[in-house]
Design an enzyme around this catalytic site. Structure first.
Site, PDB file in Angstrom:
ATOM      1  N   TYR A 170      -1.798  -1.147  10.467  1.00  0.00           N
ATOM      2  CA  TYR A 170      -1.783  -1.267   8.999  1.00  0.00           C
ATOM      3  C   TYR A 170      -0.469  -0.714   8.437  1.00  0.00           C
ATOM      4  O   TYR A 170       0.178  -1.361   7.599  1.00  0.00           O
ATOM      5  CB  TYR A 170      -2.988  -0.508   8.439  1.00  0.00           C
ATOM      6  CG  TYR A 170      -3.246  -0.719   6.963  1.00  0.00           C
ATOM      7  CD1 TYR A 170      -3.895  -1.859   6.500  1.00  0.00           C
ATOM      8  CD2 TYR A 170      -2.861   0.238   6.021  1.00  0.00           C
ATOM      9  CE1 TYR A 170      -4.155  -2.048   5.144  1.00  0.00           C
ATOM     10  CE2 TYR A 170      -3.124   0.063   4.669  1.00  0.00           C
ATOM     11  CZ  TYR A 170      -3.768  -1.074   4.234  1.00  0.00           C
ATOM     12  OH  TYR A 170      -4.027  -1.251   2.899  1.00  0.00           O
TER      13      TYR A 170
ATOM     14  N   SER B 188       0.880  -1.181   0.000  1.00  0.00           N
ATOM     15  CA  SER B 188       0.000   0.000   0.000  1.00  0.00           C
ATOM     16  C   SER B 188       0.906   1.217   0.000  1.00  0.00           C
ATOM     17  O   SER B 188       2.101   1.116   0.359  1.00  0.00           O
ATOM     18  CB  SER B 188      -0.847  -0.016   1.281  1.00  0.00           C
ATOM     19  OG  SER B 188      -1.423   1.261   1.523  1.00  0.00           O
TER      20      SER B 188
HETATM   21  N1  LIG Z   1      -8.770  -0.919  -1.545  1.00  0.00           N
HETATM   22  C1  LIG Z   1      -7.784  -0.019  -1.484  1.00  0.00           C
HETATM   23  O1  LIG Z   1      -8.008   1.181  -1.712  1.00  0.00           O
HETATM   24  C2  LIG Z   1      -6.374  -0.478  -1.176  1.00  0.00           C
HETATM   25  C3  LIG Z   1      -5.339   0.462  -1.249  1.00  0.00           C
HETATM   26  C4  LIG Z   1      -4.030   0.047  -0.988  1.00  0.00           C
HETATM   27  C5  LIG Z   1      -3.778  -1.263  -0.652  1.00  0.00           C
HETATM   28  N2  LIG Z   1      -4.783  -2.155  -0.576  1.00  0.00           N
HETATM   29  C6  LIG Z   1      -4.449  -3.538  -0.221  1.00  0.00           C
HETATM   30  O2  LIG Z   1      -4.886  -4.395  -1.261  1.00  0.00           O
HETATM   31  C7  LIG Z   1      -5.247  -5.658  -0.718  1.00  0.00           C
HETATM   32  C8  LIG Z   1      -6.665  -6.002  -1.148  1.00  0.00           C
HETATM   33  O3  LIG Z   1      -7.537  -4.986  -0.708  1.00  0.00           O
HETATM   34  P1  LIG Z   1      -9.084  -4.902  -1.155  1.00  0.00           P
HETATM   35  O4  LIG Z   1      -9.538  -3.526  -0.906  1.00  0.00           O
HETATM   36  O5  LIG Z   1      -9.225  -5.504  -2.494  1.00  0.00           O
HETATM   37  O6  LIG Z   1      -9.722  -5.838  -0.013  1.00  0.00           O
HETATM   38  P2  LIG Z   1     -11.079  -6.692   0.043  1.00  0.00           P
HETATM   39  O7  LIG Z   1     -11.618  -6.488   1.421  1.00  0.00           O
HETATM   40  O8  LIG Z   1     -11.968  -6.429  -1.124  1.00  0.00           O
HETATM   41  O9  LIG Z   1     -10.520  -8.194  -0.093  1.00  0.00           O
HETATM   42  C9  LIG Z   1      -9.738  -8.775   0.924  1.00  0.00           C
HETATM   43  C10 LIG Z   1      -9.581 -10.247   0.618  1.00  0.00           C
HETATM   44  O10 LIG Z   1      -8.804 -10.838   1.667  1.00  0.00           O
HETATM   45  C11 LIG Z   1      -9.529 -11.963   2.181  1.00  0.00           C
HETATM   46  N3  LIG Z   1      -9.217 -12.143   3.602  1.00  0.00           N
HETATM   47  C12 LIG Z   1      -9.307 -11.233   4.599  1.00  0.00           C
HETATM   48  N4  LIG Z   1      -8.968 -11.801   5.769  1.00  0.00           N
HETATM   49  C13 LIG Z   1      -8.658 -13.098   5.509  1.00  0.00           C
HETATM   50  C14 LIG Z   1      -8.251 -14.197   6.304  1.00  0.00           C
HETATM   51  N5  LIG Z   1      -8.087 -14.103   7.631  1.00  0.00           N
HETATM   52  N6  LIG Z   1      -8.034 -15.382   5.703  1.00  0.00           N
HETATM   53  C15 LIG Z   1      -8.233 -15.505   4.374  1.00  0.00           C
HETATM   54  N7  LIG Z   1      -8.599 -14.503   3.556  1.00  0.00           N
HETATM   55  C16 LIG Z   1      -8.822 -13.306   4.129  1.00  0.00           C
HETATM   56  C17 LIG Z   1     -11.000 -11.635   1.942  1.00  0.00           C
HETATM   57  O11 LIG Z   1     -11.798 -12.797   1.992  1.00  0.00           O
HETATM   58  C18 LIG Z   1     -10.904 -11.007   0.554  1.00  0.00           C
HETATM   59  O12 LIG Z   1     -10.826 -12.011  -0.429  1.00  0.00           O
HETATM   60  C19 LIG Z   1      -5.092  -5.533   0.798  1.00  0.00           C
HETATM   61  O13 LIG Z   1      -3.849  -6.073   1.189  1.00  0.00           O
HETATM   62  C20 LIG Z   1      -5.135  -4.035   1.034  1.00  0.00           C
HETATM   63  O14 LIG Z   1      -4.438  -3.668   2.196  1.00  0.00           O
HETATM   64  C21 LIG Z   1      -6.093  -1.797  -0.834  1.00  0.00           C
END
Ligand SMILES: NC(=O)c1ccc[n+]([C@@H]2O[C@H](COP(=O)([O-])OP(=O)(O)OC[C@H]3O[C@@H](n4cnc5c(N)ncnc54)[C@H](O)[C@@H]3O)[C@@H](O)[C@H]2O)c1
Length: 262
Positions: free
Chosen positions: A157, A144
């Site tokens: 985080y 991130s």
């Molecule tokens: N959405 C954003 O704006 C953003 C920005 C920067 C970084 N990120 C990073 O990108 C990645 C994905 O983010 P997103 O927004 O697509 O998230 P999301 O919430 O849409 O998806 C998260 C995924 O992780 C899985 N997950 C969570 N806890 C789990 C566990 N204990 N065991 C197994 N699976 C688990 C969920 O089932 C899901 O498939 C993350 O690492 C997040 O920190 C997201």
């Protein structure tokens, strides 16, 4: 090893958001994919079927909870069973909790470190011997912008994502002689369902229309006031697996509209 062989890919947390977009892009390019996330088995099976029908690739699904070392081992075992030994690992699963550090609950600290950081270590450790044997591998850590800079309320985080950037560098150094690269992608705002309620709250609070509220939200951090499409992260992940990316390693690549350039 030639990339044309379409190496199997494990993408943690690929039942929604960025991970799902990465899975679509990888499968679209012909890679066998292992889908994974906290989803009911029936829904997981349905997603698996959709992928098989749409892309005609091998596709597995696991609902292993990777908040523990055992859960990570279970995910790897189920992946090997479903699509064979993965040579590409995308550590994407992540969770968030916000609070001032002084009030941060212990269980939320441990949960965020376990899923966002330790799982990436355990999964990499499980899969590196196979990658070394093949003399080819790709580890892509979805970190991130919070792996590069901080925001208030995000102690666990930011610690986890900065840790993930550090882990990426170590994996790159240790495996440079084995045809293995390790990189981190560092997104800023990404166009996911999480954004919309925040935009609506700003619109209501500040009496703005939704477009103005969107710009207010994103522009508070990003000079370029557009959220990144999840598909763009999928495209970059696929690029990192290609031959032209074979000297990109140990990098942390911001996809953040200039957020971390300030
Ligand atoms: N959405 C954003 O704006 C953003 C920005 C920067 C970084 N990120 C990073 O990108 C990645 C994905 O983010 P997103 O927004 O697509 O998230 P999301 O919430 O849409 O998806 C998260 C995924 O992780 C899985 N997950 C969570 N806890 C789990 C566990 N204990 N065991 C197994 N699976 C688990 C969920 O089932 C899901 O498939 C993350 O690492 C997040 O920190 C997201």
């Amino acid at each position: 090893m030639q990339q044309e062989q379409k190496q199997p890919v494990l993408i943690s947390g690929s039942t929604s958001g960025i991970g799902l977009a990465i899975a679509h892009r990888m499968a679209g390019a012909g890679h066998p994919v292992m889908l994974h996330g906290l989803m009911e088995p029936a829904q997981g099976a349905q997603l698996q079927r959709q992928f098989r029908e749409k892309y005609a690739v091998e596709c597995g699904f696991s609902a292993a909870n990777i908040a523990s070392e055992e859960g990570c081992a279970q995910l790897v075992a189920e992946t090997r069973e479903a699509i064979g030994q993965p040579s590409i690992l995308v550590n994407n699963a992540g969770v968030q909790f916000t609070s001032q550090a002084q009030d941060f609950p212990t269980e939320q600290w441990h949960r965020i470190i376990a899923i966002n950081l330790s799982a990436a270590f355990f999964l990499s450790r499980e899969l590196l011997p196979g990658m070394r044997e093949n003399q080819w591998g790709r580890i892509i850590n979805i970190a991130s912008v919070h792996g590069l800079v901080a925001s208030e309320q995000k102690a666990a985080y930011c610690a986890a994502k900065h840790g993930l950037v550090g882990l990426t560098k170590v994996l790159a150094l240790e495996n440079a002689d084995f045809g293995i690269t390790a990189n981190a992608i560092c997104p800023g705002w990404v166009e996911t369902p999480l954004i919309q309620p925040q935009i609506e709250a700003i619109a209501e609070r500040e009496s703005l229309d939704l477009e103005a509220a969107r710009i207010r939200l994103i522009g508070a951090k990003q000079p370029l006031t557009r959220a990144t499409a999840p598909e763009a992260i999928g495209e970059l992940a696929l690029y990192l697996c290609g031959d032209f990316a074979n000297t990109i390693t140990g990098a942390s690549l911001p996809v953040d509209g200039g957020w971390s350039a300030q």
